[in-house]
Design a protein around this motif. Sequence first.
Motif, PDB file in Angstrom:
ATOM      1  N   SER A 233       0.829  -1.209   0.000  1.00  0.00           N
ATOM      2  CA  SER A 233       0.000   0.000   0.000  1.00  0.00           C
ATOM      3  C   SER A 233       0.858   1.251   0.000  1.00  0.00           C
ATOM      4  O   SER A 233       1.930   1.277   0.601  1.00  0.00           O
ATOM      5  CB  SER A 233      -0.880   0.039   1.249  1.00  0.00           C
ATOM      6  OG  SER A 233      -1.781  -1.026   1.257  1.00  0.00           O
ATOM      7  N   ASP A 234       0.348   2.283  -0.653  1.00  0.00           N
ATOM      8  CA  ASP A 234       0.922   3.610  -0.505  1.00  0.00           C
ATOM      9  C   ASP A 234       0.186   4.242   0.675  1.00  0.00           C
ATOM     10  O   ASP A 234      -0.960   4.660   0.559  1.00  0.00           O
ATOM     11  CB  ASP A 234       0.683   4.425  -1.778  1.00  0.00           C
ATOM     12  CG  ASP A 234       1.353   5.777  -1.705  1.00  0.00           C
ATOM     13  OD1 ASP A 234       1.468   6.326  -0.585  1.00  0.00           O
ATOM     14  OD2 ASP A 234       1.777   6.299  -2.757  1.00  0.00           O
ATOM     15  N   LEU A 235       0.861   4.277   1.826  1.00  0.00           N
ATOM     16  CA  LEU A 235       0.172   4.634   3.063  1.00  0.00           C
ATOM     17  C   LEU A 235      -0.195   6.115   3.139  1.00  0.00           C
ATOM     18  O   LEU A 235      -0.897   6.536   4.047  1.00  0.00           O
ATOM     19  CB  LEU A 235       1.005   4.217   4.273  1.00  0.00           C
ATOM     20  CG  LEU A 235       1.269   2.695   4.363  1.00  0.00           C
ATOM     21  CD1 LEU A 235       2.325   2.373   5.403  1.00  0.00           C
ATOM     22  CD2 LEU A 235      -0.009   1.922   4.669  1.00  0.00           C
ATOM     23  N   TYR A 236       0.267   6.900   2.169  1.00  0.00           N
ATOM     24  CA  TYR A 236      -0.070   8.323   2.177  1.00  0.00           C
ATOM     25  C   TYR A 236      -1.335   8.624   1.388  1.00  0.00           C
ATOM     26  O   TYR A 236      -1.833   9.738   1.411  1.00  0.00           O
ATOM     27  CB  TYR A 236       1.098   9.147   1.609  1.00  0.00           C
ATOM     28  CG  TYR A 236       2.342   8.991   2.433  1.00  0.00           C
ATOM     29  CD1 TYR A 236       2.482   9.699   3.627  1.00  0.00           C
ATOM     30  CD2 TYR A 236       3.350   8.113   2.041  1.00  0.00           C
ATOM     31  CE1 TYR A 236       3.617   9.528   4.413  1.00  0.00           C
ATOM     32  CE2 TYR A 236       4.480   7.943   2.818  1.00  0.00           C
ATOM     33  CZ  TYR A 236       4.608   8.653   4.001  1.00  0.00           C
ATOM     34  OH  TYR A 236       5.710   8.475   4.776  1.00  0.00           O
ATOM     35  N   VAL A 237      -1.811   7.634   0.647  1.00  0.00           N
ATOM     36  CA  VAL A 237      -2.975   7.862  -0.205  1.00  0.00           C
ATOM     37  C   VAL A 237      -4.197   7.208   0.429  1.00  0.00           C
ATOM     38  O   VAL A 237      -4.155   6.043   0.795  1.00  0.00           O
ATOM     39  CB  VAL A 237      -2.714   7.286  -1.619  1.00  0.00           C
ATOM     40  CG1 VAL A 237      -3.976   7.283  -2.455  1.00  0.00           C
ATOM     41  CG2 VAL A 237      -1.614   8.075  -2.307  1.00  0.00           C
ATOM     42  N   LYS A 238      -5.274   7.973   0.586  1.00  0.00           N
ATOM     43  CA  LYS A 238      -6.461   7.434   1.269  1.00  0.00           C
ATOM     44  C   LYS A 238      -7.542   6.976   0.290  1.00  0.00           C
ATOM     45  O   LYS A 238      -8.428   6.214   0.635  1.00  0.00           O
ATOM     46  CB  LYS A 238      -7.036   8.481   2.223  1.00  0.00           C
ATOM     47  CG  LYS A 238      -6.076   8.853   3.346  1.00  0.00           C
ATOM     48  CD  LYS A 238      -5.881   7.682   4.341  1.00  0.00           C
ATOM     49  CE  LYS A 238      -4.723   7.927   5.275  1.00  0.00           C
ATOM     50  NZ  LYS A 238      -3.688   6.894   5.260  1.00  0.00           N
ATOM     51  N   GLN A 239      -7.527   7.494  -0.920  1.00  0.00           N
ATOM     52  CA  GLN A 239      -8.522   7.095  -1.908  1.00  0.00           C
ATOM     53  C   GLN A 239      -7.815   6.796  -3.233  1.00  0.00           C
ATOM     54  O   GLN A 239      -7.031   7.638  -3.673  1.00  0.00           O
ATOM     55  CB  GLN A 239      -9.548   8.216  -2.116  1.00  0.00           C
ATOM     56  CG  GLN A 239     -10.911   7.671  -2.428  1.00  0.00           C
ATOM     57  CD  GLN A 239     -11.947   8.749  -2.708  1.00  0.00           C
ATOM     58  OE1 GLN A 239     -11.624   9.914  -2.873  1.00  0.00           O
ATOM     59  NE2 GLN A 239     -13.191   8.359  -2.790  1.00  0.00           N
ATOM     60  N   PRO A 240      -8.088   5.678  -3.867  1.00  0.00           N
ATOM     61  CA  PRO A 240      -8.959   4.603  -3.430  1.00  0.00           C
ATOM     62  C   PRO A 240      -8.424   3.885  -2.180  1.00  0.00           C
ATOM     63  O   PRO A 240      -7.243   3.956  -1.881  1.00  0.00           O
ATOM     64  CB  PRO A 240      -8.968   3.649  -4.631  1.00  0.00           C
ATOM     65  CG  PRO A 240      -7.716   3.927  -5.374  1.00  0.00           C
ATOM     66  CD  PRO A 240      -7.410   5.375  -5.144  1.00  0.00           C
ATOM     67  N   VAL A 241      -9.352   3.191  -1.499  1.00  0.00           N
ATOM     68  CA  VAL A 241      -8.983   2.445  -0.302  1.00  0.00           C
ATOM     69  C   VAL A 241      -8.047   1.306  -0.691  1.00  0.00           C
ATOM     70  O   VAL A 241      -8.294   0.595  -1.658  1.00  0.00           O
ATOM     71  CB  VAL A 241     -10.252   1.874   0.370  1.00  0.00           C
ATOM     72  CG1 VAL A 241      -9.896   0.916   1.489  1.00  0.00           C
ATOM     73  CG2 VAL A 241     -11.125   3.003   0.880  1.00  0.00           C
ATOM     74  N   GLN A 242      -6.956   1.148   0.065  1.00  0.00           N
ATOM     75  CA  GLN A 242      -6.035   0.039  -0.204  1.00  0.00           C
ATOM     76  C   GLN A 242      -6.035  -0.915   0.986  1.00  0.00           C
ATOM     77  O   GLN A 242      -6.002  -0.463   2.125  1.00  0.00           O
ATOM     78  CB  GLN A 242      -4.617   0.570  -0.391  1.00  0.00           C
ATOM     79  CG  GLN A 242      -4.461   1.593  -1.498  1.00  0.00           C
ATOM     80  CD  GLN A 242      -3.164   2.364  -1.351  1.00  0.00           C
ATOM     81  OE1 GLN A 242      -2.088   1.831  -1.542  1.00  0.00           O
ATOM     82  NE2 GLN A 242      -3.267   3.623  -0.963  1.00  0.00           N
ATOM     83  N   MET A 243      -6.085  -2.195   0.710  1.00  0.00           N
ATOM     84  CA  MET A 243      -6.007  -3.200   1.770  1.00  0.00           C
ATOM     85  C   MET A 243      -4.908  -4.187   1.403  1.00  0.00           C
ATOM     86  O   MET A 243      -4.846  -4.634   0.252  1.00  0.00           O
ATOM     87  CB  MET A 243      -7.340  -3.938   1.907  1.00  0.00           C
ATOM     88  CG  MET A 243      -8.496  -3.093   2.409  1.00  0.00           C
ATOM     89  SD  MET A 243      -8.219  -2.185   3.960  1.00  0.00           S
ATOM     90  CE  MET A 243      -7.689  -3.474   5.058  1.00  0.00           C
ATOM     91  N   GLY A 244      -4.070  -4.511   2.376  1.00  0.00           N
ATOM     92  CA  GLY A 244      -2.924  -5.365   2.085  1.00  0.00           C
ATOM     93  C   GLY A 244      -3.298  -6.835   1.943  1.00  0.00           C
ATOM     94  O   GLY A 244      -4.077  -7.367   2.727  1.00  0.00           O
ATOM     95  N   ILE A 245      -2.743  -7.488   0.918  1.00  0.00           N
ATOM     96  CA  ILE A 245      -2.795  -8.951   0.820  1.00  0.00           C
ATOM     97  C   ILE A 245      -1.361  -9.454   0.678  1.00  0.00           C
ATOM     98  O   ILE A 245      -0.500  -8.728   0.175  1.00  0.00           O
ATOM     99  CB  ILE A 245      -3.654  -9.462  -0.362  1.00  0.00           C
ATOM    100  CG1 ILE A 245      -3.195  -8.844  -1.690  1.00  0.00           C
ATOM    101  CG2 ILE A 245      -5.126  -9.185  -0.128  1.00  0.00           C
ATOM    102  CD1 ILE A 245      -3.756  -9.553  -2.908  1.00  0.00           C
TER     103      ILE A 245
END
Length: 453
Positions: A233-245
């Motif tokens: 994930s790019d932890l600085y970006v809130k949209q779109p939502v990112q979820m780690g797999i």
Amino acid sequence: MEKHKGFHFISPKCIIPLLLASFLWIIVILSNPNFHVHLISSSSNHNDTSTVPYQSPRCNIDIVPFYIYDLPDQFNAARLRRCHYLHPRMEMCGFVANRGLGQPIAQRPSWYVTSEAMSELLFHARAETHPCRVYDPHIARMFYIPFYTGQYVSSVKEENNLTRRDATGVELAAYLSKFPSFHRQGGLDHFLIMGSRTWEGLRPENLMGTDFGTNRILRLPEFSNLTILTVDSDLYVKQPVQMGIPYPSYFHPSTSDEMVSWQETVRHTKRTQLFSYIGGVRPWSMSADIRSKLLKLCKSSDNCAVIECEKRTVCYEPNKIMDLMTQSHFCLQPSGDSPTRRAIFDSVLAGCVPVFFNKDTAYNQYPWYLPKHPDEWSVFIEPDHINQLEKVLKRIPEKKIKQMREVVIEMIPRVTYVHPNASRDEISFWDVVDVALAALTKQVKLAQHESMK
Ligand SMILES: *[C@@H]1O[C@H](CO)[C@@H](O)[C@H](O)[C@H]1NC(C)=O
Ligand SMILES: *[C@@H]1O[C@H](CO)[C@@H](O)[C@H](O)[C@H]1NC(C)=O
Ligand SMILES: *[C@@H]1O[C@H](CO)[C@@H](O)[C@H](O)[C@H]1NC(C)=O
Ligand SMILES: *[C@@H]1O[C@H](CO)[C@@H](O)[C@H](O)[C@H]1NC(C)=O
């Protein structure tokens, strides 16, 4: 997949026989004690093992029925056929083979030389045979866009004309926009997989200067409400939502017995190294400093073993990597070009307790997959305290190491991509795909609940 198309060709002459046939069909369905299975899976093959889930003959209640878009050739299939061009500097044909498993490893059934970039293909293969998959978008509550985002982004990253580089993403958005289902919840019930750093798909609109080959696909307004399942994930970006797999590792069992037997193996393997480090220095990356320190530290210690990835190929030899990791109590996991690395999951698979130096390497990335408390399963060392690394590890009592290792070993099933052909009644655990679908289900239910307020 062509199931819905026939209806356009019904002529009035056919209506009566068709009605009769439907009536008979309904009688047949209702008289079948398993008719619920048919409604859920739309499968007409009674013996199709792919429709047989875990304990019950239908979809698990923790996962809502989901629909997989049937994407035209140009989006995935044609790209995979031209696999020599999937990456400007890497040969990907061997890796995309076998639905993303890669090449089998000799004398180790269920083990493959799987590339870290294959989560998109492996997820897709597994989702296709999932008992919660439905073929009718009207009864679906969740929608999977099986586009191989990371493969696409890396295949076009050396295209200098940005319009051309971004074109397929724009076409995908236009294609999906034609479906009423895509708009039903504003995209909130849709998800997409990104098998490489999300950052590569998030090029800002007015980027000045160099763009490092990034793409705009995940910035497209049509995709702003999607959930991106991503390995990084790019932890600085809130949209779109990112979820780690998880990144895929090398083990893809087809039965629960194989899984249990591997867990037993790593539980009892003789670990002769206190810690080990597999990696290179990467002089150009943000983590160069910490990596060169670790390499030096490891080489000068009697308690550390190292595989140095000067030549990248050495670090693509699963047997070597797994041998060292299964012989070590702790496996060092510094960041690389990005905070995350696939070796986290190799290390879990080997029952080797990971040692982190950056909270974004795992803790902030994979909330669906990791135990709540980091110290149950890993060690964290502040980058400033790196010189005390060996002292810290030596001070951890044997009993505590064993407890941590047990938690790590218990994590293995959830972070595994089961073999795409595995039969549902042979697998009694949740793998990466099941965990993601169940977590997405919670998210979708919550969003739908909110929107009804
Ligand atoms: C399905 O399985 C049953 C018994 O398990 C068998 O008798 C039948 O022939 C099979 N049908 C098909 C279409 O394979
Ligand atoms: C899965 O099974 C099919 C049909 O038996 C076979 O053609 C295919 O090669 C198998 N896939 C893998 C990855 O083993
Ligand atoms: C980039 O490609 C597009 C589409 O092929 C074309 O219309 C445009 O002129 C190109 N731009 C440049 C700067 O070459
Ligand atoms: C995204 O969702 C919001 C509501 O949560 C909605 O107002 C908006 O139109 C949606 N965006 C798209 C592109 O559909």
